[in-house]
Design a protein around this motif. Sequence first.
Motif, PDB file in Angstrom:
ATOM      1  N   GLN B 126       0.815  -1.209   0.000  1.00 14.03           N
ATOM      2  CA  GLN B 126       0.000   0.000   0.000  1.00 14.03           C
ATOM      3  C   GLN B 126       0.854   1.267   0.000  1.00 14.03           C
ATOM      4  O   GLN B 126       0.359   2.343  -0.302  1.00 14.03           O
ATOM      5  CB  GLN B 126      -0.939  -0.006   1.210  1.00 14.03           C
ATOM      6  N   ARG B 177       6.424  -9.334   6.193  1.00 12.84           N
ATOM      7  CA  ARG B 177       5.498  -8.757   7.166  1.00 12.84           C
ATOM      8  C   ARG B 177       5.441  -9.538   8.461  1.00 12.84           C
ATOM      9  O   ARG B 177       4.978  -9.048   9.471  1.00 12.84           O
ATOM     10  CB  ARG B 177       4.080  -8.702   6.571  1.00 12.84           C
ATOM     11  N   VAL B 298      -2.546  -4.296  -2.318  1.00 13.55           N
ATOM     12  CA  VAL B 298      -2.348  -5.358  -1.326  1.00 13.55           C
ATOM     13  C   VAL B 298      -1.210  -6.254  -1.824  1.00 13.55           C
ATOM     14  O   VAL B 298      -1.147  -6.573  -3.019  1.00 13.55           O
ATOM     15  CB  VAL B 298      -3.659  -6.167  -1.163  1.00 13.55           C
ATOM     16  N   PRO B 299      -0.299  -6.647  -0.946  1.00 15.53           N
ATOM     17  CA  PRO B 299       0.865  -7.424  -1.406  1.00 15.53           C
ATOM     18  C   PRO B 299       0.513  -8.624  -2.279  1.00 15.53           C
ATOM     19  O   PRO B 299       1.134  -8.839  -3.329  1.00 15.53           O
ATOM     20  CB  PRO B 299       1.531  -7.853  -0.092  1.00 15.53           C
ATOM     21  N   GLU B 300      -0.483  -9.393  -1.862  1.00 12.76           N
ATOM     22  CA  GLU B 300      -0.822 -10.593  -2.638  1.00 12.76           C
ATOM     23  C   GLU B 300      -1.312 -10.223  -4.037  1.00 12.76           C
ATOM     24  O   GLU B 300      -1.085 -10.967  -4.997  1.00 12.76           O
ATOM     25  CB  GLU B 300      -1.882 -11.422  -1.906  1.00 12.76           C
ATOM     26  N   ASP B 301      -1.999  -9.103  -4.147  1.00 13.55           N
ATOM     27  CA  ASP B 301      -2.455  -8.663  -5.464  1.00 13.55           C
ATOM     28  C   ASP B 301      -1.264  -8.233  -6.330  1.00 13.55           C
ATOM     29  O   ASP B 301      -1.235  -8.505  -7.537  1.00 13.55           O
ATOM     30  CB  ASP B 301      -3.451  -7.500  -5.332  1.00 13.55           C
TER      31      ASP B 301
END
Lengths: 264, 334
Positions: B126, B177, B298-301
């Motif tokens: 983000q 994270r 978002v990191p996964e995205d």
Amino acid sequence: MSPERERLRARVFLRSVLPLLEVVVREQPALSPWLYGARGVVQLEAAGSDLGARLVFDKGRLAIEPVPAGGADLRFVFRDVTALNAFFAGKPVLPRIEPFGGLRTPLLLARTLRLLAALRVLEPPAPGASPPDAVERALRVRLVLYLVTRALSSLHRDGYGPMRELSEGSPERVYQWTVGGSDIAAYLRVHAGRVKAGRGVYARRRPFVHFVFPDPDAAFAVLMATGSQMSGFRGGRVQTFGSPEYTRKIALLMQKVDELLMEG
Amino acid sequence: MAKVQGFTWTVADHDLLSSTDTWGDTLVELGRRDPRLVAVTADLADTTKLHRFKKEFPGRTINVGIAEQNLMAVAAGLAATGLIPIVCTYATFASLRAAEFVRTDIAYNGRNVKIIGTLAGVAFGQGGPTHHSAEDLALLRAIAGLTVLVPSDGAEMAEALRAAVAIDGPVYLRFGRGTEPPARAGAPFVIGKAALLRPGSDATVIACGATVHPALGAAERAAAEGLEVRVLSMSSLKPLDEAAVLAAARETRRLVTVEDHSVIGGLGSAVAEVVAGAGIACKLQKLGHQDRYLGMGVPEDLMHTGGFDEDAIFAAVCALRGVTPSVDDDWEDG
């Protein structure tokens, strides 16, 4: 409540709550006699709408079809969508029973009423009542997980904004709930605008977000909100693995389902 | 008729979301054992888990302000007095902003400083590209005398921290994270050694950091397609486990490297150097940031967009083996 929201709510009841009857019948042997030799079709419908569902009894088995059709042996007709919702929400609403108040099919009527009453297992315990036993607690957990995944799928099919947002353009992702020490599990599979609610563990890929309850009692405490909202995490009654952001999104959507079913 | 009881709860506290976020506690534990440990940060104690150390050892925690170059210089000075500074800031600031100080003040002088770069790769998705760290491994791997570790999950972060403190010399620890799903399943962490997480002979996926868990997921899916894929967790990027890389190249002939970092200069490059140096003919596909910025999200995205998530690894393995994966097209509610 707006007519649109009433319809949304009705479809969640019909697609997500009513099908739980199949599970209740399977998990509660005391209900088996009520299905013995049963044959016939019972339709629940809201007058003036296309909303309804069918209970299909065939050779002692029960199947729920969440869409109305012609040719029912018995019909429970609610005066409108609001009345149908009120019925599912546990309010004293009586439908019109056709034909002839069910007098021509008294056994089918009795079976239906008894089975619908079995859904009361989803109700909160009455004040002062003894808490449910371990078997019933596990059943409630199973029902709630099946309910919430089906409800989220139903909301998606109805174009509910936050669910659409979750699914549109999404890579294939699986949101999984499992309960240790049991076979209780449910999942929500999402991919590019499509959503599927499933029972059990999705085997073809790892969960994107995984809610893990160590045992049915822990799940009961968290899902039935007998503890404070965050105490489930603090007390180790639930662990989550996967994206924190999407964990939060799913948790908030679960809350939306809850609000939808409880309002009115 | 039934009235459905309320069944939901609110997710409000990020700290409680994962049981794997343990390295902050490990640092406290190490601090109790060794009074030489001091924590040094550039105004990020709260967001880098140093706050737990600060709470227990306020007199051994130094905040230099938002001044990462000074952060490294102060740490080097503290190490010169015999202390063991644990430097902690975002990975992008520890590397890009402070690289010269890491090299000259710390590595060149062989100072016993442990540099923790948190929220590496797109872990702070983000924050956007200014807070992403896709170049730190390339930069810091090139600095002589600096050990570079890339643990894959919260538990391994704790192990890597213990291992780093146990050796005398500068170490860069690249953390995500701390909410990454457990990936190593108890495999021991040894500096200079890869962990074999899954055997296989059809292809090898070599992963590090946040991509190890997706690599395992991809290997499981490949198994369902009839492919046995070896998975190596390369948590020690420098020194690299060259023997494990060479064995994989010889035995499987198809390598996929995957990292939340640029494909230039990081894990993929390190593997390519080893394989090419040994003269082994094999196919190599490098997944990671493909020389572009990934935007904000978002990191996964972002991992999906960047082509280094589970789907991308699975697709790469299948493509290398010429396999068309099966599709589950059942979308009826069960």
